[in-house]
Write a protein that holds these residues in place. Structure first.
Motif, PDB file in Angstrom:
ATOM      1  N   ARG A   1     -18.271  -2.004   0.251  1.00 17.42           N
ATOM      2  CA  ARG A   1     -17.997  -3.353   0.056  1.00 17.42           C
ATOM      3  C   ARG A   1     -16.687  -3.720  -0.597  1.00 17.42           C
ATOM      4  NH1 ARG A   1     -20.966  -5.742  -3.260  1.00 17.42           N
ATOM      5  NH2 ARG A   1     -22.229  -4.107  -4.247  1.00 17.42           N
ATOM      6  N   MET A   2     -15.926  -2.675  -1.129  1.00 16.90           N
ATOM      7  CA  MET A   2     -14.738  -2.850  -1.711  1.00 16.90           C
ATOM      8  C   MET A   2     -13.510  -3.576  -0.776  1.00 16.90           C
ATOM      9  SD  MET A   2     -13.737   0.331  -4.016  1.00 16.90           S
ATOM     10  CE  MET A   2     -12.121  -0.685  -4.212  1.00 16.90           C
ATOM     11  N   GLU A   3     -12.898  -4.426  -1.210  1.00 16.80           N
ATOM     12  CA  GLU A   3     -11.933  -4.871  -0.294  1.00 16.80           C
ATOM     13  C   GLU A   3     -10.807  -4.365  -0.155  1.00 16.80           C
ATOM     14  OE1 GLU A   3     -11.544  -8.990  -1.733  1.00 16.80           O
ATOM     15  OE2 GLU A   3     -12.983 -10.028  -0.439  1.00 16.80           O
ATOM     16  N   ILE A   4     -10.167  -4.129   0.757  1.00 21.89           N
ATOM     17  CA  ILE A   4      -9.016  -3.260   0.990  1.00 21.89           C
ATOM     18  C   ILE A   4      -7.735  -4.022   1.780  1.00 21.89           C
ATOM     19  CG2 ILE A   4      -8.043  -1.281   2.120  1.00 21.89           C
ATOM     20  CD1 ILE A   4     -10.324  -0.529   0.097  1.00 21.89           C
ATOM     21  N   PRO A   5      -6.660  -3.953   1.308  1.00 25.24           N
ATOM     22  CA  PRO A   5      -5.294  -4.614   1.929  1.00 25.24           C
ATOM     23  C   PRO A   5      -5.319  -4.375   3.309  1.00 25.24           C
ATOM     24  CG  PRO A   5      -4.686  -3.441  -0.292  1.00 25.24           C
ATOM     25  CD  PRO A   5      -6.094  -3.078   0.072  1.00 25.24           C
ATOM     26  N   ASP A   6      -5.295  -5.419   4.034  1.00 23.92           N
ATOM     27  CA  ASP A   6      -5.263  -5.401   5.585  1.00 23.92           C
ATOM     28  C   ASP A   6      -3.830  -5.464   5.935  1.00 23.92           C
ATOM     29  OD1 ASP A   6      -5.914  -5.576   8.333  1.00 23.92           O
ATOM     30  OD2 ASP A   6      -6.323  -7.700   8.331  1.00 23.92           O
ATOM     31  N   VAL A   7      -3.406  -3.913   5.987  1.00 26.51           N
ATOM     32  CA  VAL A   7      -2.038  -3.497   6.331  1.00 26.51           C
ATOM     33  C   VAL A   7      -2.015  -2.908   7.429  1.00 26.51           C
ATOM     34  CG1 VAL A   7       0.124  -2.521   5.113  1.00 26.51           C
ATOM     35  CG2 VAL A   7      -1.633  -3.517   4.004  1.00 26.51           C
ATOM     36  N   PRO A   8      -1.084  -3.091   8.431  1.00 28.33           N
ATOM     37  CA  PRO A   8      -0.920  -2.429   9.628  1.00 28.33           C
ATOM     38  C   PRO A   8      -0.304  -0.968   9.384  1.00 28.33           C
ATOM     39  CG  PRO A   8       0.399  -4.540  10.019  1.00 28.33           C
ATOM     40  CD  PRO A   8      -0.006  -4.302   8.407  1.00 28.33           C
ATOM     41  N   ILE A   9      -0.705   0.030  10.261  1.00 25.20           N
ATOM     42  CA  ILE A   9      -0.672   1.351  10.048  1.00 25.20           C
ATOM     43  C   ILE A   9       0.926   1.663   9.947  1.00 25.20           C
ATOM     44  CG2 ILE A   9      -0.672   3.530  11.348  1.00 25.20           C
ATOM     45  CD1 ILE A   9      -3.223   2.921  10.397  1.00 25.20           C
ATOM     46  N   SER A  10       1.838   0.890  10.391  1.00 28.81           N
ATOM     47  CA  SER A  10       3.244   1.258  10.259  1.00 28.81           C
ATOM     48  C   SER A  10       3.598   0.746   8.897  1.00 28.81           C
ATOM     49  CB  SER A  10       4.036   0.405  11.441  1.00 28.81           C
ATOM     50  OG  SER A  10       4.051  -1.037  11.339  1.00 28.81           O
ATOM     51  N   ASP A  11       2.943  -0.096   8.456  1.00 26.01           N
ATOM     52  CA  ASP A  11       3.325  -0.683   6.994  1.00 26.01           C
ATOM     53  C   ASP A  11       2.676   0.403   5.983  1.00 26.01           C
ATOM     54  OD1 ASP A  11       4.763  -2.734   7.900  1.00 26.01           O
ATOM     55  OD2 ASP A  11       3.625  -4.623   7.330  1.00 26.01           O
ATOM     56  N   GLN A  12       1.460   0.758   6.391  1.00 29.77           N
ATOM     57  CA  GLN A  12       0.903   1.865   5.422  1.00 29.77           C
ATOM     58  C   GLN A  12       1.837   2.977   5.417  1.00 29.77           C
ATOM     59  OE1 GLN A  12      -3.218   2.784   6.540  1.00 29.77           O
ATOM     60  NE2 GLN A  12      -3.540   0.828   7.318  1.00 29.77           N
ATOM     61  N   GLN A  13       2.220   3.691   6.431  1.00 28.58           N
ATOM     62  CA  GLN A  13       2.917   4.958   6.568  1.00 28.58           C
ATOM     63  C   GLN A  13       4.361   4.501   5.699  1.00 28.58           C
ATOM     64  OE1 GLN A  13       3.292   5.265  10.655  1.00 28.58           O
ATOM     65  NE2 GLN A  13       1.591   6.639  11.042  1.00 28.58           N
ATOM     66  N   ARG A  14       4.996   3.386   5.876  1.00 23.25           N
ATOM     67  CA  ARG A  14       6.156   3.056   5.124  1.00 23.25           C
ATOM     68  C   ARG A  14       5.984   2.976   3.642  1.00 23.25           C
ATOM     69  NH1 ARG A  14       7.810  -0.017   9.730  1.00 23.25           N
ATOM     70  NH2 ARG A  14       6.567  -1.879   8.778  1.00 23.25           N
ATOM     71  N   PHE A  15       4.815   2.399   3.261  1.00 23.67           N
ATOM     72  CA  PHE A  15       4.229   2.360   1.761  1.00 23.67           C
ATOM     73  C   PHE A  15       4.173   3.625   1.145  1.00 23.67           C
ATOM     74  CE2 PHE A  15       1.550   1.432  -1.730  1.00 23.67           C
ATOM     75  CZ  PHE A  15       2.252   0.590  -2.367  1.00 23.67           C
ATOM     76  N   VAL A  16       3.517   4.426   1.786  1.00 23.32           N
ATOM     77  CA  VAL A  16       3.045   5.877   1.254  1.00 23.32           C
ATOM     78  C   VAL A  16       4.318   6.520   1.262  1.00 23.32           C
ATOM     79  CG1 VAL A  16       2.046   8.011   2.211  1.00 23.32           C
ATOM     80  CG2 VAL A  16       0.817   5.882   2.191  1.00 23.32           C
ATOM     81  N   ALA A  17       5.469   6.732   2.294  1.00 21.74           N
ATOM     82  CA  ALA A  17       6.594   7.008   2.144  1.00 21.74           C
ATOM     83  C   ALA A  17       7.290   6.929   0.906  1.00 21.74           C
ATOM     84  CB  ALA A  17       7.611   6.952   3.400  1.00 21.74           C
ATOM     85  N   GLY A  18       7.264   5.485   0.712  1.00 19.38           N
ATOM     86  CA  GLY A  18       7.993   5.130  -0.717  1.00 19.38           C
ATOM     87  C   GLY A  18       7.662   5.628  -1.724  1.00 19.38           C
ATOM     88  N   LEU A  19       6.159   5.604  -1.692  1.00 12.26           N
ATOM     89  CA  LEU A  19       5.642   5.949  -3.043  1.00 12.26           C
ATOM     90  C   LEU A  19       5.755   7.599  -3.204  1.00 12.26           C
ATOM     91  CD1 LEU A  19       2.332   4.076  -4.049  1.00 12.26           C
ATOM     92  CD2 LEU A  19       4.425   3.719  -4.599  1.00 12.26           C
ATOM     93  N   ASP A  20       5.870   8.274  -2.181  1.00 15.20           N
ATOM     94  CA  ASP A  20       6.130   9.705  -2.146  1.00 15.20           C
ATOM     95  C   ASP A  20       7.626  10.028  -2.812  1.00 15.20           C
ATOM     96  OD1 ASP A  20       3.498  10.403  -1.084  1.00 15.20           O
ATOM     97  OD2 ASP A  20       4.166  10.685   0.898  1.00 15.20           O
ATOM     98  N   ALA A  21       8.555   9.245  -2.327  1.00 14.09           N
ATOM     99  CA  ALA A  21       9.765   9.310  -2.856  1.00 14.09           C
ATOM    100  C   ALA A  21      10.121   9.235  -4.280  1.00 14.09           C
ATOM    101  CB  ALA A  21      10.680   8.313  -2.071  1.00 14.09           C
TER     102      ALA A  21
END
Length: 321
Positions: A66-86
């Motif tokens: 039941r947790m609410e999760i940000p509704d983010v397109p896959i491409s944005d998810q990938q960019r966000f993950v890459a940014g945090l990885d950096a």
């Protein structure tokens, strides 16, 4: 706590205290891991947990579903993950750099002490160098009569930080000080832990503010000819020697005031004491600067994740959707 099991060619076996989440095509696992590890998500999960004690609190699969999760397109998810990885890569580099500086600092100080003792620095007992005192613990039953949020600093073993103490987790009221005759020790007093097992015995700190201490701490006040900052470094360098003293019939070992009085440290001429303190301070400045950068990176990561979760993006109803 959430994390990804990354296939290393060995099957993963997990206990019944864990849940396995398998993402649909709507999310990539790395993005979901970031969301679930965010402070906001953990607070939400903790609020929905059930149980009667810290050891038995648990959550159900329904809570996660039941947790609410940000509704983010896959491409944005990938960019966000890459940014945090950096950012994480920079974070790991700083952590490695701090460890190297600490090791170099430890090696330099170790060489100074080793060569000094080999060169004739005398080993002297603390009882001949310092006034040694201890403190007490006011009754917890007294509550706010003895404990306050803005009284005299009161140092416990867990406050010992191997450096300067400028504030403590708990403070004492005027009533506690007067009724229990709690002694207030001056700035530059060196503190050493006497109780608490091998993880605690020999932990040190130096007072940056006047404070009282509990009975588990020995307070060392140099009598003269001994630099307090050098004393702190010497006690840290000789910490391994406490194993010769510590003993107990209980589970955890401890040392006594008599042990502290008989503890020996190398005592060079005062000029050499000052030189060693300056050497240690220079490397400590490098460590402090790197730690400030590290804290900044960690705040950046938290801020980016919080921005994502706090409403900058729309949300879907839950993981099950």
């Amino acid at each position: 706590m959430a994390g990804i099991y990354r296939d290393i060619g060995v099957p993963c076996i997990y206990p019944d205290l864990m849940m396995r989440l398998r993402t649909s095509g709507r999310y990539i696992p790395e993005f979901l891991e970031i969301v679930l590890r965010a402070p906001e998500a953990r607070r939400c999960i903790a609020a929905l947990a059930q149980g009667t004690s810290d050891s038995m609190v648990k959550i159900s699969a329904d809570v996660i579903n039941r947790m609410e999760i940000p509704d983010v397109p896959i491409s944005d998810q990938q960019r966000f993950v890459a940014g945090l990885d950096a950012v994480s890569t920079l974070e790991r580099g700083l952590c490695s750099g701090i460890l190297k500086i600490r090791n170099v600092r430890s090696g330099l100080l170790g060489r100074e002490f080793s060569e000094g003792v080999g060169g004739g620095w005398p080993l002297k007992e603390i009882g001949n160098l310092c006034e040694v005192s201890s403190g007490a613990t006011p009754s917890r039953a007294a509550g706010s009569r003895y404990f306050s949020s803005s009284g005299m600093p009161w140092v416990k073993t867990l406050d010992l930080n191997e450096g300067l103490i400028s504030a403590t987790d708990e403070t004492l009221t005027e009533a506690a000080i007067s009724e229990l005759r709690m002694r207030q020790f001056p700035e530059r007093s060196v503190l050493v832990a006497m109780y608490g097992g091998w993880e605690q015995i020999g932990r040190t700190a130096i007072l940056g503010v006047p404070a009282a201490v509990n009975q588990a701490i020995a307070v060392l006040q140099p009598l003269g000819g001994l630099n307090p900052d050098y004393l702190l470094l010497a006690m840290q360098h000789m910490r391994h020697q406490w194993r010769r003293f510590a003993a107990s019939t209980r589970k955890d070992p401890n040392v006594t005031k008599s042990d502290v009085l008989g503890f020996r440290i190398p005592v060079p001429p005062y000029g050499d004491q000052v030189r060693i303190v300056q050497l240690a301070a220079a490397s400590l400045q490098d460590i402090t600067a790197a730690e400030q950068q590290l804290n900044g990176l960690r705040k950046l990561k938290e801020g980016l994740t919080s921005e994502l979760i706090s409403g900058q993006r729309s949300f879907v109803g839950g993981l099950s959707k």
